[in-house]
Design a protein around this motif. Structure first.
Motif, mmCIF file in Angstrom:
data_model
loop_
_atom_site.group_PDB
_atom_site.id
_atom_site.type_symbol
_atom_site.label_atom_id
_atom_site.label_comp_id
_atom_site.label_asym_id
_atom_site.label_seq_id
_atom_site.Cartn_x
_atom_site.Cartn_y
_atom_site.Cartn_z
ATOM 1 N N GLN A 39 53.921 -2.781 -54.058
ATOM 2 C CA GLN A 39 52.815 -3.569 -53.527
ATOM 3 C C GLN A 39 51.607 -3.489 -54.450
ATOM 4 O O GLN A 39 51.462 -2.519 -55.201
ATOM 5 C CB GLN A 39 52.429 -3.066 -52.139
ATOM 6 C CG GLN A 39 53.482 -3.320 -51.075
ATOM 7 C CD GLN A 39 53.004 -2.932 -49.690
ATOM 8 O OE1 GLN A 39 52.060 -2.155 -49.534
ATOM 9 N NE2 GLN A 39 53.654 -3.474 -48.671
ATOM 10 N N PRO A 40 50.753 -4.481 -54.407
ATOM 11 C CA PRO A 40 49.517 -4.416 -55.208
ATOM 12 C C PRO A 40 48.742 -3.142 -54.889
ATOM 13 O O PRO A 40 48.643 -2.733 -53.732
ATOM 14 C CB PRO A 40 48.747 -5.659 -54.760
ATOM 15 C CG PRO A 40 49.794 -6.599 -54.283
ATOM 16 C CD PRO A 40 50.855 -5.742 -53.653
ATOM 17 N N GLY A 41 48.231 -2.513 -55.938
ATOM 18 C CA GLY A 41 47.530 -1.247 -55.779
ATOM 19 C C GLY A 41 48.428 -0.042 -55.879
ATOM 20 O O GLY A 41 47.936 1.093 -55.944
ATOM 21 N N GLN B 88 53.081 5.596 -67.040
ATOM 22 C CA GLN B 88 52.551 5.715 -65.688
ATOM 23 C C GLN B 88 51.667 4.511 -65.423
ATOM 24 O O GLN B 88 50.708 4.273 -66.158
ATOM 25 C CB GLN B 88 51.745 7.008 -65.538
ATOM 26 C CG GLN B 88 51.114 7.189 -64.178
ATOM 27 C CD GLN B 88 52.141 7.398 -63.078
ATOM 28 O OE1 GLN B 88 53.096 8.157 -63.244
ATOM 29 N NE2 GLN B 88 51.938 6.731 -61.944
ATOM 30 N N MET B 89 51.992 3.774 -64.386
ATOM 31 C CA MET B 89 51.255 2.556 -64.069
ATOM 32 C C MET B 89 50.640 2.702 -62.692
ATOM 33 O O MET B 89 51.356 2.881 -61.696
ATOM 34 C CB MET B 89 52.191 1.345 -64.105
ATOM 35 C CG MET B 89 52.927 1.185 -65.415
ATOM 36 S SD MET B 89 53.902 -0.324 -65.494
ATOM 37 C CE MET B 89 55.134 0.006 -64.245
ATOM 38 N N ASN B 90 49.331 2.650 -62.645
ATOM 39 C CA ASN B 90 48.593 2.778 -61.383
ATOM 40 C C ASN B 90 47.824 1.486 -61.112
ATOM 41 O O ASN B 90 47.627 0.653 -61.997
ATOM 42 C CB ASN B 90 47.619 3.948 -61.449
ATOM 43 C CG ASN B 90 48.325 5.272 -61.680
ATOM 44 O OD1 ASN B 90 49.434 5.508 -61.208
ATOM 45 N ND2 ASN B 90 47.670 6.161 -62.415
ATOM 46 N N SER B 91 47.378 1.348 -59.876
ATOM 47 C CA SER B 91 46.577 0.174 -59.479
ATOM 48 C C SER B 91 47.231 -1.117 -59.937
ATOM 49 O O SER B 91 46.587 -1.986 -60.527
ATOM 50 C CB SER B 91 45.164 0.292 -60.062
ATOM 51 O OG SER B 91 44.538 1.484 -59.631
ATOM 52 N N LEU B 92 48.506 -1.240 -59.666
ATOM 53 C CA LEU B 92 49.262 -2.405 -60.141
ATOM 54 C C LEU B 92 48.767 -3.696 -59.520
ATOM 55 O O LEU B 92 48.364 -3.735 -58.342
ATOM 56 C CB LEU B 92 50.747 -2.199 -59.880
ATOM 57 C CG LEU B 92 51.423 -1.245 -60.867
ATOM 58 C CD1 LEU B 92 52.736 -0.719 -60.317
ATOM 59 C CD2 LEU B 92 51.640 -1.928 -62.200
ATOM 60 N N ASP C 227 50.881 -7.861 -63.311
ATOM 61 C CA ASP C 227 51.665 -6.862 -64.041
ATOM 62 C C ASP C 227 53.172 -7.089 -63.880
ATOM 63 O O ASP C 227 53.970 -6.390 -64.503
ATOM 64 C CB ASP C 227 51.318 -5.449 -63.548
ATOM 65 C CG ASP C 227 49.894 -5.050 -63.877
ATOM 66 O OD1 ASP C 227 49.237 -4.445 -63.017
ATOM 67 O OD2 ASP C 227 49.445 -5.366 -65.000
ATOM 68 N N THR C 228 53.523 -8.046 -63.047
ATOM 69 C CA THR C 228 54.943 -8.366 -62.863
ATOM 70 C C THR C 228 55.544 -8.842 -64.179
ATOM 71 O O THR C 228 55.053 -9.775 -64.797
ATOM 72 C CB THR C 228 55.112 -9.455 -61.791
ATOM 73 O OG1 THR C 228 54.679 -8.947 -60.533
ATOM 74 C CG2 THR C 228 56.563 -9.897 -61.700
ATOM 75 N N ALA C 229 56.582 -8.149 -64.608
ATOM 76 C CA ALA C 229 57.199 -8.464 -65.900
ATOM 77 C C ALA C 229 58.416 -7.576 -66.096
ATOM 78 O O ALA C 229 58.613 -6.600 -65.358
ATOM 79 C CB ALA C 229 56.212 -8.233 -67.040
ATOM 80 N N ALA C 230 59.193 -7.911 -67.104
ATOM 81 C CA ALA C 230 60.216 -6.993 -67.588
ATOM 82 C C ALA C 230 59.558 -6.095 -68.620
ATOM 83 O O ALA C 230 58.870 -6.587 -69.520
ATOM 84 C CB ALA C 230 61.366 -7.760 -68.212
ATOM 85 N N VAL D 11 59.672 -4.882 -63.296
ATOM 86 C CA VAL D 11 58.602 -4.438 -62.397
ATOM 87 C C VAL D 11 58.086 -5.670 -61.667
ATOM 88 O O VAL D 11 57.666 -6.641 -62.299
ATOM 89 C CB VAL D 11 57.460 -3.756 -63.170
ATOM 90 C CG1 VAL D 11 56.278 -3.495 -62.247
ATOM 91 C CG2 VAL D 11 57.956 -2.469 -63.803
ATOM 92 N N THR D 12 58.139 -5.629 -60.356
ATOM 93 C CA THR D 12 57.658 -6.739 -59.556
ATOM 94 C C THR D 12 56.579 -6.237 -58.608
ATOM 95 O O THR D 12 56.827 -5.318 -57.819
ATOM 96 C CB THR D 12 58.797 -7.374 -58.748
ATOM 97 O OG1 THR D 12 59.808 -7.841 -59.648
ATOM 98 C CG2 THR D 12 58.293 -8.557 -57.926
#
Length: 121
Positions: A13-15, A81-85, A89-92, A117-118
């Motif tokens: 989910q977003p965030g 590490q990906m935060n606050s998505l 940011d949706t991509a391969a 990543v979706t």
């Protein structure tokens, strides 16, 4: 034979947060730069972050503060590490590495097959 295998992608989910991993295996005499790219549908592949063997990092400006690249040289692994998505940011996500496989070979660039990543609510 050198192989890069990513893992850790998925639906978030977003965030939210995700941690991507990429393990290099096979003949690995030396690994210099490791990094991550991403490619969204209909867009060009773009650099996300890179990390040198000594730990120096560089992140795309739009991702600074949200994404952090790191590596474990003993495990031949690079992480993202990906935060606050965000939706965008949706991509391969693809990892790559500059590797010298054997004494007889030169440094070459190797790529993983990507992990999706979706970001969606």
């Amino acid at each position: 034979q050198v192989q890069l295998v990513e893992s850790g992608g998925g639906l978030v989910q977003p965030g939210g947060s995700l941690r991507l991993s990429c393990v290099a295996s096979g003949s690995l005499l030396s690994i210099t730069t490791m990094g991550w790219y991403r490619q969204a549908p209909g867009k060009q592949r773009e650099l996300v972050a890179t990390i040198l063997s000594g730990g120096q990092t560089d992140h795309r400006d739009s991702m600074k503060g949200r994404f952090t690249i790191s590596r474990d040289n003993a495990k031949n692994t690079v992480y993202l590490q990906m935060n606050s998505l965000k939706y965008e940011d949706t991509a391969a996500y693809f990892c790559y590495a500059i590797i010298r496989a054997t004494k007889e070979s030169q440094y070459s660039e190797y790529w993983g097959q990507g992990t999706q990543v979706t970001v969606s609510s």
